[in-house]
Write an enzyme that holds these catalytic residues in place. Structure first.
Site, PDB file in Angstrom:
ATOM      1  N   CYS A   1      -5.174   9.545  -3.169  1.00 33.36           N
ATOM      2  CA  CYS A   1      -4.417   8.616  -2.314  1.00 33.36           C
ATOM      3  C   CYS A   1      -2.980   8.456  -2.792  1.00 33.36           C
ATOM      4  O   CYS A   1      -2.076   8.223  -1.998  1.00 33.36           O
ATOM      5  CB  CYS A   1      -5.064   7.232  -2.313  1.00 33.36           C
TER       6      CYS A   1
ATOM      7  N   ARG B   1      -9.722   5.700  10.954  1.00 32.97           N
ATOM      8  CA  ARG B   1      -8.259   5.621  10.992  1.00 32.97           C
ATOM      9  C   ARG B   1      -7.663   6.644  11.980  1.00 32.97           C
ATOM     10  O   ARG B   1      -7.232   6.291  13.052  1.00 32.97           O
ATOM     11  CB  ARG B   1      -7.675   5.827   9.589  1.00 32.97           C
TER      12      ARG B   1
ATOM     13  N   ASP C   1       0.810  -1.224   0.000  1.00 33.60           N
ATOM     14  CA  ASP C   1       0.000   0.000   0.000  1.00 33.60           C
ATOM     15  C   ASP C   1       0.843   1.274   0.000  1.00 33.60           C
ATOM     16  O   ASP C   1       0.303   2.381   0.089  1.00 33.60           O
ATOM     17  CB  ASP C   1      -0.921   0.028   1.232  1.00 33.60           C
TER      18      ASP C   1
ATOM     19  N   ARG D   1       0.603  -1.707   7.588  1.00 30.57           N
ATOM     20  CA  ARG D   1       1.141  -0.496   6.961  1.00 30.57           C
ATOM     21  C   ARG D   1       2.112   0.267   7.864  1.00 30.57           C
ATOM     22  O   ARG D   1       2.668   1.292   7.445  1.00 30.57           O
ATOM     23  CB  ARG D   1      -0.006   0.454   6.536  1.00 30.57           C
TER      24      ARG D   1
ATOM     25  N   HIS E   1     -11.316   7.076   4.766  1.00 27.71           N
ATOM     26  CA  HIS E   1     -10.400   8.220   4.895  1.00 27.71           C
ATOM     27  C   HIS E   1     -11.165   9.462   4.428  1.00 27.71           C
ATOM     28  O   HIS E   1     -11.959   9.385   3.480  1.00 27.71           O
ATOM     29  CB  HIS E   1      -9.189   8.084   3.962  1.00 27.71           C
TER      30      HIS E   1
HETATM   31  N1  ARG Z   1      -5.338   0.019   1.110  1.00 30.96           N
HETATM   32  C1  ARG Z   1      -5.057   1.298   1.653  1.00 30.96           C
HETATM   33  C2  ARG Z   1      -5.617   1.393   3.078  1.00 30.96           C
HETATM   34  O1  ARG Z   1      -6.666   0.864   3.322  1.00 30.96           O
HETATM   35  C3  ARG Z   1      -5.629   2.375   0.793  1.00 30.96           C
HETATM   36  C4  ARG Z   1      -5.241   3.758   1.236  1.00 30.96           C
HETATM   37  C5  ARG Z   1      -5.863   4.822   0.418  1.00 30.96           C
HETATM   38  N2  ARG Z   1      -5.320   6.093   0.742  1.00 30.96           N
HETATM   39  C6  ARG Z   1      -6.044   7.201   0.929  1.00 30.96           C
HETATM   40  N3  ARG Z   1      -5.420   8.330   1.098  1.00 30.96           N
HETATM   41  N4  ARG Z   1      -7.350   7.168   1.018  1.00 30.96           N
HETATM   42  O2  ARG Z   1      -5.007   1.948   3.944  1.00 30.96           O
END
Ligand code: ARG
Length: 282
Positions: A275, A152, A81, A106, A181
């Site tokens: 993203c 998040r 990612d 991550r 997000h």
């Molecule tokens: N697979 C990543 C996650 O879930 C995607 C992140 C996407 N980034 C963003 N800025 N929305 O963390």
């Protein structure tokens, strides 16, 4: 008692003006969907890395053609990612806050991006205290920072950003797991204007957005579910997923120039244009 709120920001009537930007991106050399940390990710479906790279190159070229500067960070094996550079930090007025990721998968991206930021000729670089996923959940609109929480970024990081940068931070609660997000539910178009999908926000946060941005572009579900709001604007050109045709038409009506790109392969990980892009603000 009268509530003290930042004044509403009516949209600019003048001609849209583009300003050149400095972006950080990460080539998806190790891209994969090997774990699932959002509803878009299906490990049984996998991902076509070569196609992801081609689509990403098109996005990079689009920025270069618009006159923007694009820098790249070296991708780290085992971090599929890492292509989503927006999550790597927040940079305002040459000062950077690093990211601290929610999910273990991550977490190692945090130090990798922090090392790049420390080497980018910025005035100051700060390591994060609270969990924050960078520009995934922090979006700069003129003299405000809009900050997402709910999935998040920890609300403690909202205070951290306000204290660090001395810019008012407006907390917004995300309620739909597909829009985990802030940058999947809201796009900054210029210093006074945003576009957003109202149903992605709690009733209170929707109220805040209405007060602050009475002239906002409201996206419908069809545009939101192709991550149409995961867009990058230079004040005039709005680079967005090509499938968000309704949103593109609305932007055109407002005098913006929509530029559609196909990032379908990256969408399998729940990400798109914004993203993939971290803005490095001088
Ligand atoms: N697979 C990543 C996650 O879930 C995607 C992140 C996407 N980034 C963003 N800025 N929305 O963390």
């Amino acid at each position: 008692m009268t509530a003290v709120l930042p004044q509403p920001r009516p949209a600019l009537e003048t001609e849209r003006a583009a300003t050149p930007r400095r972006y950080l991106m990460c080539r998806p050399e190790h891209f994969d969907v090997s774990y699932a940390i959002n509803p878009w990710m299906d490990v049984t479906r996998g991902a076509d890395r070569e196609l992801a790279i081609r689509q990403w190159e098109t996005l990079r070229q689009t920025y270069l053609d618009l006159g923007h500067q694009v820098e790249v960070i070296t991708p780290v094996p085992g971090l599929p990612d890492m292509v989503f550079a927006a999550n790597g930090g927040l940079v305002i007025e040459g000062r950077a806050l690093g990211a601290r990721f929610t999910h273990a998968e991550r977490r190692a991206e945090g130090p990798a991006y922090l090392a790049w930021l420390a080497d980018a000729g910025l005035k100051e670089v700060f390591a994060p205290v609270h969990v924050n996923e960078g520009e995934g959940d922090f979006l700069v609109v003129g003299d405000l920072v809009l900050a997402g929480t709910g999935f998040r970024t920890d609300p403690g990081a909202h205070t951290e950003v306000q204290e660090l940068f001395g810019i008012p931070v407006i907390s917004l609660r995300l309620v739909d797991p597909r829009f985990y997000h802030l940058d999947t539910a809201l796009a900054v178009l210029d210093e006074r204007t945003v576009a957003y999908y109202p149903a992605a926000f709690s009733p209170g946060s929707r109220g805040v957005l209405q007060r602050l941005f009475p002239d906002a572009v409201l996206a419908d579900e069809a545009d939101a579910v192709v991550l149409g709001l995961n867009a990058v604007s230079d004040g005039k050109h709005v680079v967005l997923p090509y499938a968000a045709t309704g949103l593109a038409a609305q932007l055109e009506e407002r005098g913006y120039v929509p530029v559609g790109v196909d990032l379908s392969e990256l969408l399998k990980a729940g990400g798109s244009v914004k993203c993939c892009t971290l803005e490095i603000r001088a």
